[in-house]
Design an enzyme around this catalytic site. Structure first.
Site, short mmCIF file in Angstrom:
data_model
loop_
_atom_site.label_atom_id
_atom_site.label_comp_id
_atom_site.label_asym_id
_atom_site.label_seq_id
_atom_site.Cartn_x
_atom_site.Cartn_y
_atom_site.Cartn_z
N ALA A 10 1.06 -1.55 -0.04
CA ALA A 10 0.64 -0.26 0.03
C ALA A 10 0.70 1.26 0.41
O ALA A 10 1.87 0.87 0.26
CB ALA A 10 -0.78 0.34 1.47
N GLY A 67 1.77 1.97 -5.47
CA GLY A 67 2.55 2.96 -6.35
C GLY A 67 3.68 1.73 -7.50
O GLY A 67 3.84 1.81 -8.28
N ASP A 73 9.36 -3.41 0.32
CA ASP A 73 10.05 -1.77 0.15
C ASP A 73 9.89 -1.97 1.58
O ASP A 73 8.53 -1.44 2.36
CB ASP A 73 9.45 -1.02 -0.47
CG ASP A 73 9.42 0.77 -0.26
OD1 ASP A 73 10.49 0.84 -0.28
OD2 ASP A 73 7.93 1.23 0.04
N ARG A 111 13.00 -3.72 12.68
CA ARG A 111 11.25 -4.60 12.01
C ARG A 111 12.11 -5.09 10.54
O ARG A 111 11.64 -5.71 10.37
CB ARG A 111 10.60 -3.36 12.39
CG ARG A 111 8.94 -3.77 11.70
CD ARG A 111 8.30 -2.72 11.76
NE ARG A 111 8.47 -1.45 11.34
CZ ARG A 111 8.14 -0.48 11.06
NH1 ARG A 111 6.96 -0.63 11.81
NH2 ARG A 111 8.37 1.01 11.38
N CYS A 162 13.02 4.37 2.26
CA CYS A 162 13.29 5.52 1.80
C CYS A 162 14.30 6.55 2.90
O CYS A 162 13.60 7.77 3.96
CB CYS A 162 11.44 6.25 1.59
SG CYS A 162 11.13 6.26 2.93
#
Length: 461
Positions: free
Chosen positions: A113, A116, A179, A209, A232
């Site tokens: 989610a 993209g 990601d 994590r 990111c």
């Protein structure tokens, strides 16, 4: 706080990071507006006012200014996705690592989610390939489904599972994209509020994590399969150190991705295993902060147990024949019924769907066609946006820009027509959804949860 109101100690923590240029970095945050970029849906041809191409993604383009995408009907029809340019680098990795395009692959987007990267993957693969888009957080699944629905393809399955659940399907995927949730420093320029969440303690928590997520999903990757890891974040602990950890714990092999110097991407090498990584810094690239790496699994993987398909519902052949009328090349799809809804997915993916349904919680598979009432179909919004609808079977009504906005608001619209029945409501030939044309009115069936609520701005795309 210090320069540009960065969190305390943040800039100092990056001083030794590969390719970090403090002066350039600060100037990019203080003086350069975050660029706006979109990625065109290659399956839906449209004429868009685009400008400079994103160098590492053929479908990616920068816009001169940021319009109101909410009031562009082509956005709602799925002709493009608004995506940060740096993250489109995943497309370049996927295409480089795909050495045999004739052999179908299965791809997992683990933390998918809002969608993209899933729509990006879907553009990079073929209809015989399968994409599983998973979202761990249940409340984020609907937006993922909505964005994939707009993309219009039938080779996608959406799941809502914890990463550890995927250990049940050993060696199932050829490629896994993680990601990973991270400390978010790469988004500071776009989202200044993210700076309030950053701390060195949070970086360490994120690293823990990330390791758990990767360890949990690792068994689902086949031998010689590719793991694409991205964040990111600029923090070394969440990037190069994680790549070294993957090489150390799982004996993974680093894959070097070719890049061009003029792209401005910083290629890095991890200290322990000399694994390749790719850093994106605002001021050096026309995009936000990103780290990406690609690794190959070298360990043997236990084969997934083979189960005989049993206990499936007996499907009404007469109903299937009615459903098939609404699908182009209908024999290429497998049809199944969930409650009262009929769905279609590529026939080549039936076995994979059976396996996934046995082990995971599936939210959506393929394209939802609709419900049958007698011999009539009540069509679903997914069918309207799909690439597979048989448009010769349904009415179509072309809307101008004002009518399209009214439709997307779920307002009443006035159209001069004598047609009656279910109609695709189109803008520039692209479907927006359904309306039912009646003798004295038009019933608008655009989904309530997707309707435009904001006031229209003065500019448009």
């Amino acid at each position: 706080m210090n320069e540009y109101n960065f969190p305390e100690n943040f800039l100092d923590s990056l001083n030794e990071e590969p390719g970090f240029d403090r002066e350039n970095f600060v100037a990019a945050h203080e003086n350069i507006i975050s660029p706006t970029s979109i990625r065109i849906n290659p399956f839906k041809e449209s004429i868009l006012k685009t400008n400079e191409q994103v160098p590492w993604c053929a479908e990616g383009y920068y816009l001169d200014s940021r319009p109101s995408f909410t009031f562009d009907p082509l956005f709602h029809s799925g002709c493009y996705y608004v995506q940060e340019a740096s993250s489109m680098f995943i497309d370049h990795i996927l295409k480089y690592t795909r050495t045999n395009k004739d052999e179908p692959i299965k791809v997992l987007d683990l933390c998918a989610a809002p969608g993209g990267k899933s729509t990006l993957i879907n553009s990079a693969i073929t209809s015989t390939d399968l994409l599983v888009s998973n979202e761990i957080i249940k409340t984020r699944v609907p937006v993922l489904c909505d964005n994939l629905n707009r993309w219009g393809t039938a080779n996608t399955i959406v799941s809502n599972n914890d990463p550890r659940d995927f250990s049940r399907i050993t060696g199932f995927f050829d490629t896994i994209l993680v990601d990973a949730p991270c400390s978010g420093s790469g988004m500071f320029r776009k989202d200044a509020a993210a700076m309030n969440e950053w701390s060195e303690a949070n970086v360490n928590l994120c690293r823990q994590r990330q390791e758990r997520i990767l360890a949990d999903v690792y068994p689902a990757l086949k031998e010689d399969g590719h793991l694409i890891y991205s964040t990111c974040s600029y923090s070394y602990q969440e990037n190069e150190e994680i790549v070294d950890w993957l090489c150390r714990e799982f004996n993974m092999e680093s894959v070097r991705i070719p890049i061009y110097k003029e792209w401005g991407i910083v290629e890095t090498v991890s200290p322990e295993h000399k694994a390749w990584g790719y850093r994106f810094y605002p001021g050096k690239v026309k995009g936000e902060g990103l780290f990406a790496a690609c690794l190959k699994k070298k360990q043997e993987t236990d084969e997934l147990p083979v189960f005989k398909t049993k206990g499936h519902q007996k499907l009404a052949l007469q109903e299937i024949e009615l459903i098939k009328q609404y699908i182009k090349e209908p024999d290429a799809y497998y049809y199944n019924k969930v409650n009262d809804d009929w769905l279609a997915i590529g026939r080549a993916h039936k076995e994979s769907l059976d396996t996934l349904q046995r082990h995971l919680y599936i939210k959506k598979s393929g394209v939802r066609i609709g419900k049958l009432m007698g011999n009539d179909l009540i069509p679903d919004h997914e069918l309207a946006l799909s690439l597979y609808i048989n448009k010769d079977k349904v009415l179509q009504t072309e809307l101008n820009i004002n009518q399209a906005i009214q439709f997307l608001r779920r307002d009443n619209i006035e159209i001069n027509t004598t047609d009656k029945g279910w109609s695709l409501m189109n803008f520039e030939g692209h479907a927006l959804g359904w309306a039912k044309l009646l003798p004295n009115r038009i019933n608008n069936y655009f989904p309530k949860e997707l309707r435009i609520l904001a006031n229209a701005p003065s500019s448009s795309l």
